[in-house]
Enzyme design. Structure first.
Site, mmCIF file in Angstrom:
data_model
loop_
_atom_site.group_PDB
_atom_site.id
_atom_site.type_symbol
_atom_site.label_atom_id
_atom_site.label_comp_id
_atom_site.label_asym_id
_atom_site.label_seq_id
_atom_site.Cartn_x
_atom_site.Cartn_y
_atom_site.Cartn_z
ATOM 1 N N GLU A 21 0.689 -1.268 0.129
ATOM 2 C CA GLU A 21 -0.014 -0.055 -0.029
ATOM 3 C C GLU A 21 0.936 1.297 -0.095
ATOM 4 O O GLU A 21 1.869 1.230 0.568
ATOM 5 C CB GLU A 21 -1.038 0.155 1.201
ATOM 6 C CG GLU A 21 -2.006 1.213 1.149
ATOM 7 C CD GLU A 21 -2.873 1.294 2.343
ATOM 8 O OE1 GLU A 21 -2.603 0.417 3.143
ATOM 9 O OE2 GLU A 21 -3.650 2.352 2.307
ATOM 10 N N HIS B 253 -9.541 -3.335 9.898
ATOM 11 C CA HIS B 253 -9.451 -2.923 8.662
ATOM 12 C C HIS B 253 -9.833 -4.271 8.004
ATOM 13 O O HIS B 253 -10.366 -3.956 6.741
ATOM 14 C CB HIS B 253 -7.927 -2.801 8.325
ATOM 15 C CG HIS B 253 -7.315 -1.393 8.110
ATOM 16 N ND1 HIS B 253 -8.285 -0.389 7.372
ATOM 17 C CD2 HIS B 253 -6.358 -0.924 8.367
ATOM 18 C CE1 HIS B 253 -7.745 0.760 7.730
ATOM 19 N NE2 HIS B 253 -6.477 0.363 7.986
ATOM 20 N N HIS C 115 -6.399 -1.669 15.383
ATOM 21 C CA HIS C 115 -6.667 -1.091 13.996
ATOM 22 C C HIS C 115 -6.660 -2.065 12.638
ATOM 23 O O HIS C 115 -7.250 -1.938 11.975
ATOM 24 C CB HIS C 115 -5.570 0.147 13.909
ATOM 25 C CG HIS C 115 -5.621 0.921 12.739
ATOM 26 N ND1 HIS C 115 -6.486 2.129 12.751
ATOM 27 C CD2 HIS C 115 -5.153 0.758 11.598
ATOM 28 C CE1 HIS C 115 -6.353 2.789 11.571
ATOM 29 N NE2 HIS C 115 -5.673 1.829 10.810
ATOM 30 N N GLU C 116 -5.349 -2.517 12.759
ATOM 31 C CA GLU C 116 -4.992 -3.405 11.575
ATOM 32 C C GLU C 116 -6.133 -4.805 11.314
ATOM 33 O O GLU C 116 -6.533 -4.746 10.202
ATOM 34 C CB GLU C 116 -3.789 -3.933 11.569
ATOM 35 C CG GLU C 116 -2.609 -2.911 11.675
ATOM 36 C CD GLU C 116 -2.588 -1.892 10.758
ATOM 37 O OE1 GLU C 116 -3.275 -2.024 9.706
ATOM 38 O OE2 GLU C 116 -2.161 -0.800 11.372
ATOM 39 N N MET D 149 0.549 -2.797 8.620
ATOM 40 C CA MET D 149 -0.190 -2.942 7.622
ATOM 41 C C MET D 149 -1.244 -4.238 7.475
ATOM 42 O O MET D 149 -0.827 -5.221 7.807
ATOM 43 C CB MET D 149 0.810 -3.109 6.043
ATOM 44 C CG MET D 149 0.301 -3.253 4.879
ATOM 45 S SD MET D 149 -0.844 -1.722 4.363
ATOM 46 C CE MET D 149 -2.167 -2.309 3.473
ATOM 47 N N GLU D 150 -2.332 -3.830 6.969
ATOM 48 C CA GLU D 150 -3.605 -4.670 7.068
ATOM 49 C C GLU D 150 -3.768 -5.823 6.172
ATOM 50 O O GLU D 150 -4.951 -6.248 5.840
ATOM 51 C CB GLU D 150 -4.803 -3.988 7.318
ATOM 52 C CG GLU D 150 -5.171 -3.224 5.851
ATOM 53 C CD GLU D 150 -4.781 -1.903 5.914
ATOM 54 O OE1 GLU D 150 -3.558 -1.369 6.391
ATOM 55 O OE2 GLU D 150 -5.366 -1.034 4.798
ATOM 56 N N GLU E 74 -9.555 4.668 6.344
ATOM 57 C CA GLU E 74 -8.604 5.066 7.524
ATOM 58 C C GLU E 74 -9.369 5.829 8.605
ATOM 59 O O GLU E 74 -9.072 5.593 9.848
ATOM 60 C CB GLU E 74 -7.199 5.859 6.959
ATOM 61 C CG GLU E 74 -6.562 5.019 6.162
ATOM 62 C CD GLU E 74 -5.959 3.658 6.805
ATOM 63 O OE1 GLU E 74 -6.039 3.642 8.154
ATOM 64 O OE2 GLU E 74 -5.527 2.813 6.268
HETATM 65 N N1 B3K Z 1 -2.764 1.102 6.038
HETATM 66 C C1 B3K Z 1 -1.516 1.147 6.229
HETATM 67 C C2 B3K Z 1 -0.917 2.479 5.665
HETATM 68 C C3 B3K Z 1 0.481 1.978 4.840
HETATM 69 C C4 B3K Z 1 0.834 2.953 3.924
HETATM 70 C C5 B3K Z 1 2.275 2.997 3.761
HETATM 71 N N2 B3K Z 1 2.530 4.000 2.583
HETATM 72 C C6 B3K Z 1 -1.592 1.408 7.586
HETATM 73 C C7 B3K Z 1 -2.705 1.585 8.451
HETATM 74 O O1 B3K Z 1 -3.362 2.631 8.309
HETATM 75 O O2 B3K Z 1 -3.219 0.619 9.015
HETATM 76 ZN ZN ZN Z 2 -5.283 1.964 8.768
#
Ligand code: B3K
Ligand code: ZN
Length: 879
Positions: free
Chosen positions: A124, A304, A300-301, A266-267, A323
């Protein structure tokens, strides 16, 4: 070099071709990994036939390409810096490619890279194009089947998304595992990890009775640091079932800890990859704050999985869709399992410090931006935290039950789809019957709205008139602003009773608290039947992300500090009272006048210190002075030296006047209980360490002895770090230096602890600190290639050591600019983040402005990544 171009929301079109199923094979080798892809491609039904195919690709060397098994001739396709074009393709076909990539050379940490000898990915937002040619955009969702081939000794563990379906031995000491992910997903959720990892395993039974295997994969030396993350994961899974009715949907859920990671975590579907700092904890190595942050990030992850993965974003302009909602969800989770008012206080203090600053600066942007050059630059506090505040306002506008219905409708209607912010808000409008069209401006308008409030009591009529007016200041590219729909939660506190009074508005009785819907530029509310002059308590719980101005007297603030029924506003009254004193002291410092401490602040603190309270967590917050960064956001022009001096003066005055009370407070909150990251214990440690910090501010002998003893006791990292920081930041180098040395030697093997060791040193206020920063940058354990170290050393210096970063000789700025220039080559995403303090030059005096701009110009003269280019251009746009 051609200038990087902007992408605009208004240009959105579905892709010409989409992929429905993706088959990947990775033959892993650090410097030459082969990626073989078979993509099941079809024309997008909404796009015309006969369009050329254009797939993204970055730093890939193409070895082979075939359409439906036919190898393409050199004149049948084209590869450039940004990807692959095939002028003519069938309506539906198989695309086979083989590319070679170099993970060991990947210092940007996007795509496939090597971290501490381990292969891992970060896709991502646009890292997948560094892995294979692909329509690397979130509105292309495919099922994935991934075979990972690696060396049996170097990479005994081979992981990817979904469930493992096959594994086996291969010649030459190699082996493979094939993973299948049945849930269609965008490429940004792809993940692969391979290396010498070991796991901790647990189980979770979902609400419908399915058994899920939970695994946390770490390097062997970290196996004892996973308990808290695992416990947090299970709590988050249960909470999401109970609160949002969301159940997990695969047979296993994996978390992997890696040392080199640009963000927190990261999710990726079924295989979350975490920065080791966001998952590993141990009482001896992590502070309470770290335990709480791990709990929040794990949740949080995990959250998601629904808000982001099952329902994803149509394009990156909709980033806050996943987000903002997910931050709101993780904040609610942490509030539910810890102290709700304290969680709100923490989140709001952070928001009013950091997001307000972003919204007031040259990089201000709407929660849904309408254009960007580099999307990685938009993982901002505005997208995340202001996005969460918007969702929170919706929750309050609708009430929880209706909000939950809206959330259910959203997940049911859009499951498996890539959607927009309108789709989300439309669900909320549909279930509630509310017209949210004006509310939508929160997503398109940047800048922090300012509310001016005026109250007048009419004795004769027993009426209280509250006039609210709103204004949003101009932001780059948005000169004119329209009024927003702002929920203002409020009460009127009876001056005699100290209780919330009954509210009647337009003949309607509203109970003791209400939410006003401010929609116009100015509105007056007339409360009737008010039989004594009230003190208004406004914007309770920070019900909207705005500045609220009301001309409170210090007496009124002292009153609210004791009587406000809303914990958050009680705390806020204390902050406002202290801010008034700080304002005077800042002015005195600037004018060279003797500083005099406001006795009302001392009285307020004395009451706090001597009144019995059960809520230790709130007490700790109430005793904590606003940070220098927070104070700066409240000033028209930032004078770092005056702010620092004023804050130190307040701290020392309180410590001198209330020395015995602070000592007693410290003593009363000591404990021999074995460490546990429980809310109650955490609160006690906070109170104890806040008290000690006051004592240390005057270098009270007893305080110094207590701090020294606390470091020596080595009981837990919270106490050790707090006390060591106080000593290092004091003038007692006779104690601090040997303690630092011992700490550094003891923990040299643990990078996460050594990062704290860096931070403690570079945040000391003494003038010689810059030498220390430079010295530590040359330390063998420091490396610009590791984002955590950059944040712990450079990031902490620039953001938390304001007096020294803003030195008048410009050396602080120069140091940061040098780092940005070097990181621009190594890791553009981190370079573009770390530059932030320099972009805020408008807030300072002319001399500092000139110095900061000169450094930005020096950076601009380099050959820049799109990331840094965009930040510098925005920062200098109005220069
Ligand atoms: N979705 C990831 C974000 C990663 C982006 C890196 N450039 C983390 C989060 O918000 O859970
Ligand atoms: Zn997130």
């Amino acid at each position: 070099m051609s200038e990087p171009q902007a992408t605009h929301l208004k240009d959105y079109l579905p892709p010409a071709y989409r992929v429905t199923h993706t088959e990947l094979k990775f033959d892993l080798a650090p410097s030459a990994t082969t990626v073989t892809a078979r993509l099941h491609v079809e024309r997008h039904p909404e796009r015309e036939a006969g369009l050329p195919l254009r797939f993204a690709g970055d730093k890939l060397s193409l070895v082979r390409i075939a359409v439906d098994g036919q190898t393409l001739e050199a004149d049948e396709y084209e590869v450039d810096d940004e990807g692959l074009t095939i002028p003519s393709v069938p309506e539906r076909f198989l695309l086979d490619t083989e590319v070679s990539i170099d993970p060991a050379a990947n210092t940007a940490l996007e795509g496939l890279y090597v971290s501490s000898g381990m292969f891992c990915t970060q896709c991502e937002p646009q890292g997948f194009r560094r892995i294979t040619f692909y329509p690397d955009r979130p509105d292309v969702m495919a099922t994935f089947s991934t075979t990972v081939v690696g060396d049996k000794t170097e990479a005994p563990v081979l992981l990817s998304n979904g469930n493992p379906v096959e594994s086996g031995e291969l010649p030459g000491g190699r082996h493979f595992v094939t993973w299948e992910d049945p849930h269609p997903k965008p490429s940004y959720l792809f993940a692969l990890v391979a290396g010498k990892l070991e796991k901790v395993e647990d189980r979770f039974t979902t609400m419908s009775g399915r058994d899920v295997t939970l695994q946390i994969w770490v390097e062997p030396e970290n196996l004892d640091k996973t308990d808290h993350a695992m416990a947090s994961l299970k709590r988050a899974m249960r909470w999401d079932e109970e609160t949002y009715g969301r159940e997990y949907d695969l047979d296993r859920f994996m978390i992997v800890a890696v040392n080199d990671f640009n963000m927190g975590a990261m999710e990726n579907k079924g295989l979350n990859i975490f920065n080791s700092a966001a998952v590993l904890t141990h009482p001896q190595t992590a502070t309470d704050a770290a335990f709480q942050s791990v709990e929040g990030i794990v949740a949080h992850e995990y959250f998601h999985n629904w808000s982001g993965n099952r329902v994803t974003c149509r394009d990156w302009f909709q980033l806050s869709l996943k987000e903002g909602f997910t931050v709101f969800r993780d904040q609610s989770f942490s509030a539910d399992i810890n102290s709700a008012p304290v969680k709100r206080i923490e989140d709001v203090s952070f928001f009013r410090t950091a997001q307000f600053a972003e919204d007031a600066g040259p990089t201000a942007h709407p929660v849904r931006p309408d254009h960007y050059i580099e999307i990685s630059n938009f993982y901002t506090l505005t997208i995340y935290e202001k996005g969460a505040e918007i969702v929170r306002m919706l929750r309050h506008l609708l009430g929880w039950e209706t909000f939950r219905q809206g959330s259910d409708l959203y997940f049911a209607r859009f499951d498996g789809q890539a959607v927009t912010i309108e789709d989300f808000v439309d669900c909320m409008a549909e279930v509630s019957g509310l017209d949210l069209s004006q509310f939508m401006r929160w997503y398109s308008q940047a800048g922090t709205p300012e509310i001016d409030a005026h109250g007048e009591y009419d004795y004769a009529k027993c009426e209280y008139h509250l006039r609210l007016s709103q204004r949003t200041p101009p932001t780059p590219g948005q000169a004119e602003k329209q009024p927003l729909h702002i929920p203002v939660r409020m009460g009127l506190v009876g001056t005699k009773s100290g209780n919330d009074m009954a509210l009647t508005l337009d003949g309607e009785s509203l109970g003791h608290e209400t939410v006003l819907h401010l929609r116009d530029t100015e509105q007056t509310y007339v409360f009737t039947g008010i039989d004594e002059a009230p003190t208004p308590s406004l914007l309770r719980g920070f019900s909207a992300p705005v500045y609220l101005r009301y001309p409170y007297s210090r007496e009124e603030l002292s009153f609210l500090l004791t009587h406000d029924a809303d914990d958050f506003n009680r705390w806020d009254a204390g902050q406002r009272l202290t801010m008034l004193a700080l304002d005077d002291l800042i002015a005195a410092h600037r004018n060279g006048v003797e500083k005099v401490m406001d006795s009302r602040v001392i009285d307020a603190y004395r009451r706090l210190l001597t009144t019995e309270t059960d809520d230790k967590a709130v007490l700790a917050e109430m005793l904590t002075l606003p940070s220098e960064a927070y104070i700066a956001e409240q000033q028209p022009m930032v004078d770092v030296d005056a702010i620092h001096a004023a804050r130190v003066f307040v701290k020392q005055s309180l410590a001198t006047a209330l020395r015995d009370e602070f000592l007693a407070m410290h003593e009363a909150h000591r404990s021999d209980e074995p460490y546990a990251p429980e809310p109650d214990q955490i609160a006690r440690r906070r109170v104890k360490n806040v008290a000690l910090e006051y004592l240390m501010s005057i270098e009270d002998e007893e305080g110094v002895a207590l701090a020294e003893a606390q470091v020596d006791a080595e009981d837990n990292m919270t106490d050790v770090r707090a006390a060591l920081t106080m000593l290092v930041h004091s003038s007692r180098s006779d104690i601090a230096e040997p303690a630092l040395k011992a700490f550094g030697e003891k923990w040299a093997h643990d990078p996460l602890v050594m990062n704290q060791w860096f931070t403690i040193q570079v945040t000391r206020p003494q003038e010689d600190v810059l030498e220390r920063v430079k010295y530590l940058m040359a330390h063998p354990l420091f490396s610009l290639k590791n984002p955590n170290k950059v944040r712990a050393l450079i990031g902490a210096f620039a953001a938390q050591n304001r007096v020294n970063f803003h030195r008048l000789d410009g050396e602080g700025y120069r140091l940061l600019a040098d780092v940005v220039i070097e990181l621009n080559r190594l890791n553009p995403e981190i370079a573009a983040r770390i530059i932030t303090p320099l972009t805020r030059w408008q807030r300072f005096d002319e001399q500092r402005q000139a110095l900061m701009k000169a450094e930005l110009e020096r950076i601009r003269a380099e050959e820049l990544s799109p990331n840094v280019f965009e930040m510098v251009e925005r920062a200098l746009a109005e220069a």
